[in-house]
Motif scaffolding. Structure first.
Motif, PDB file in Angstrom:
ATOM      1  N   VAL A  92     -11.403  95.682 -19.964  1.00 16.36           N
ATOM      2  CA  VAL A  92     -11.200  97.039 -20.474  1.00 16.36           C
ATOM      3  C   VAL A  92     -11.928  97.191 -21.802  1.00 16.36           C
ATOM      4  N   TRP A  93     -11.742  96.184 -22.653  1.00 15.17           N
ATOM      5  CA  TRP A  93     -12.382  96.220 -23.967  1.00 15.17           C
ATOM      6  C   TRP A  93     -13.905  96.180 -23.856  1.00 15.17           C
ATOM      7  N   GLU A  94     -14.405  95.315 -23.002  1.00 20.22           N
ATOM      8  CA  GLU A  94     -15.852  95.153 -22.911  1.00 20.22           C
ATOM      9  C   GLU A  94     -16.516  96.384 -22.275  1.00 20.22           C
ATOM     10  N   ARG A  95     -15.844  96.987 -21.325  1.00 21.58           N
ATOM     11  CA  ARG A  95     -16.377  98.226 -20.751  1.00 21.58           C
ATOM     12  C   ARG A  95     -16.457  99.302 -21.821  1.00 21.58           C
ATOM     13  N   ARG A  96     -15.422  99.330 -22.656  1.00 24.41           N
ATOM     14  CA  ARG A  96     -15.384 100.278 -23.762  1.00 24.41           C
ATOM     15  C   ARG A  96     -16.590 100.083 -24.678  1.00 24.41           C
ATOM     16  N   LEU A  97     -16.847  98.814 -24.994  1.00 28.96           N
ATOM     17  CA  LEU A  97     -17.985  98.504 -25.867  1.00 28.96           C
ATOM     18  C   LEU A  97     -19.292  98.943 -25.222  1.00 28.96           C
TER      19      LEU A  97
ATOM     20  N   SER B  28      -6.845  96.502 -26.420  1.00 34.50           N
ATOM     21  CA  SER B  28      -7.886  96.452 -25.382  1.00 34.50           C
ATOM     22  C   SER B  28      -8.388  97.859 -25.072  1.00 34.50           C
ATOM     23  N   ARG B  29      -7.561  98.847 -25.373  1.00 30.52           N
ATOM     24  CA  ARG B  29      -7.975 100.230 -25.108  1.00 30.52           C
ATOM     25  C   ARG B  29      -8.673 100.864 -26.297  1.00 30.52           C
ATOM     26  N   GLY B  30      -8.905 100.073 -27.343  1.00 29.75           N
ATOM     27  CA  GLY B  30      -9.611 100.587 -28.504  1.00 29.75           C
ATOM     28  C   GLY B  30      -8.961 100.121 -29.802  1.00 29.75           C
ATOM     29  N   PRO B  31      -9.713 100.179 -30.889  1.00 35.33           N
ATOM     30  CA  PRO B  31      -9.218  99.729 -32.193  1.00 35.33           C
ATOM     31  C   PRO B  31      -8.003 100.545 -32.630  1.00 35.33           C
ATOM     32  N   ALA B  32      -7.218  99.963 -33.507  1.00 35.74           N
ATOM     33  CA  ALA B  32      -6.034 100.668 -34.006  1.00 35.74           C
ATOM     34  C   ALA B  32      -5.679 100.162 -35.387  1.00 35.74           C
ATOM     35  N   VAL B  34      -2.680  99.261 -38.275  1.00 41.10           N
ATOM     36  CA  VAL B  34      -1.411  98.536 -38.203  1.00 41.10           C
ATOM     37  C   VAL B  34      -0.281  99.481 -37.790  1.00 41.10           C
ATOM     38  N   SER B  35      -0.240 100.669 -38.383  1.00 40.88           N
ATOM     39  CA  SER B  35       0.844 101.604 -38.062  1.00 40.88           C
ATOM     40  C   SER B  35       0.754 102.075 -36.626  1.00 40.88           C
ATOM     41  N   GLN B  36      -0.475 102.279 -36.143  1.00 38.11           N
ATOM     42  CA  GLN B  36      -0.638 102.680 -34.744  1.00 38.11           C
ATOM     43  C   GLN B  36      -0.144 101.580 -33.815  1.00 38.11           C
ATOM     44  N   LEU B  37      -0.431 100.349 -34.182  1.00 42.45           N
ATOM     45  CA  LEU B  37       0.049  99.217 -33.379  1.00 42.45           C
ATOM     46  C   LEU B  37       1.566  99.169 -33.379  1.00 42.45           C
ATOM     47  N   ALA B  38       2.131  99.499 -34.530  1.00 41.49           N
ATOM     48  CA  ALA B  38       3.577  99.381 -34.702  1.00 41.49           C
ATOM     49  C   ALA B  38       4.335 100.477 -33.957  1.00 41.49           C
ATOM     50  N   GLU B  39       3.693 101.609 -33.844  1.00 42.39           N
ATOM     51  CA  GLU B  39       4.375 102.814 -33.357  1.00 42.39           C
ATOM     52  C   GLU B  39       5.219 102.606 -32.084  1.00 42.39           C
ATOM     53  N   GLN B  73      -9.196  95.014 -34.066  1.00 42.85           N
ATOM     54  CA  GLN B  73      -9.805  95.052 -32.749  1.00 42.85           C
ATOM     55  C   GLN B  73      -9.780  93.682 -32.092  1.00 42.85           C
ATOM     56  N   ILE B  74      -9.896  93.702 -30.792  1.00 43.52           N
ATOM     57  CA  ILE B  74      -9.870  92.489 -29.995  1.00 43.52           C
ATOM     58  C   ILE B  74     -11.140  91.678 -30.175  1.00 43.52           C
ATOM     59  N   GLU B  75     -10.999  90.380 -30.108  1.00 39.75           N
ATOM     60  CA  GLU B  75     -12.144  89.478 -30.093  1.00 39.75           C
ATOM     61  C   GLU B  75     -12.275  88.916 -28.672  1.00 39.75           C
ATOM     62  N   PRO B  76     -13.151  89.506 -27.862  1.00 39.77           N
ATOM     63  CA  PRO B  76     -13.200  89.122 -26.450  1.00 39.77           C
ATOM     64  C   PRO B  76     -13.568  87.652 -26.236  1.00 39.77           C
TER      65      PRO B  76
END
Lengths: 111, 111
Positions: A92-97, B28-32, B34-39, B73-76
DNA sequence: TTGACACTGAAGCATTTACTTAACTATTGC
DNA sequence: GCAATAGTTAAGTAAATGCTTCAGTGTCAA
């Protein structure tokens, strides 16, 4: 039943421990008895049994007792489920990138 | 460096917690932030930061602070390392099963 | 410059985890 | 039968984990 979040939870938790991963590693090379699993580990047989019970509860390992020896083997389906969870998120992440890359390339062309 | 057992340890441990997996899922659906992660999580912001620190230490998540917001963000690559460990073990086991199947088929032919 | 915002860090606490030891059960081989 | 083998179970313990609250620190916007 394999994508049941509770089961996934148990699997990742099972894989979190180095001793249990070592056991899975050993089992990937073929079935083993409890004592064989315990042999390379610096802990009591009892501790190994406790780890093994967790591995079995998680679905990662299946065991059967014949006589007095319990033979353990990997359940590849369960491994696949954990693998799948990770893979899904990564993709999902890589497709996004990729889409982002395309977008940037496109806007650059138009500039 | 990615197959360093200590790093692998941190990654699987990080993935063992449901809240942290939820955070990875979100990311995985995009950067966020800390507060967005927490929500969506039923816990204090402070707890989320602690989880986040673990995720970052494990290499699964990368963050950078701009002004007062920390974007995650995720580190693939790291995800791929965990995935690879599981895949490796599963394949070794499945190849073993295949060879065993071949062997059984062969001995049956000869009987 | 002042108040709200987005975190951060430390301390404390309840629970869970990863063991240990020790006592026990069931098989097996002699 | 009896001892060795293979594993199981229970109880206890020390350390790690997953929170909480509270008291900060910077940053931004009006």
């Amino acid at each position: 039943m394999l994508h049941d979040p509770a089961q996934l939870d148990l699997m990742f938790q099972a894989l979190a421990d180095p001793a249990r991963r070592q056991m899975v590693d050993r089992l990937s090379r073929g079935p083993a008895s409890v004592s064989q699993l315990a042999e390379p580990l610096a802990m009591s047989l009892s501790a190994v049994v406790q780890h093994l019970n967790l591995l079995e509860a998680s679905g990662l390992v299946r065991t059967q007792k014949v006589g007095r020896v319990r033979t353990c083997q990997i359940e590849p389906k369960a491994l696949r489920a954990a693998e799948h969870w990770i893979n899904e998120r990564r993709l999902v992440w890589e497709r996004r990138l990729d889409r982002l890359g395309d977008f940037l390339a496109e806007t650059k062309d138009k500039s």
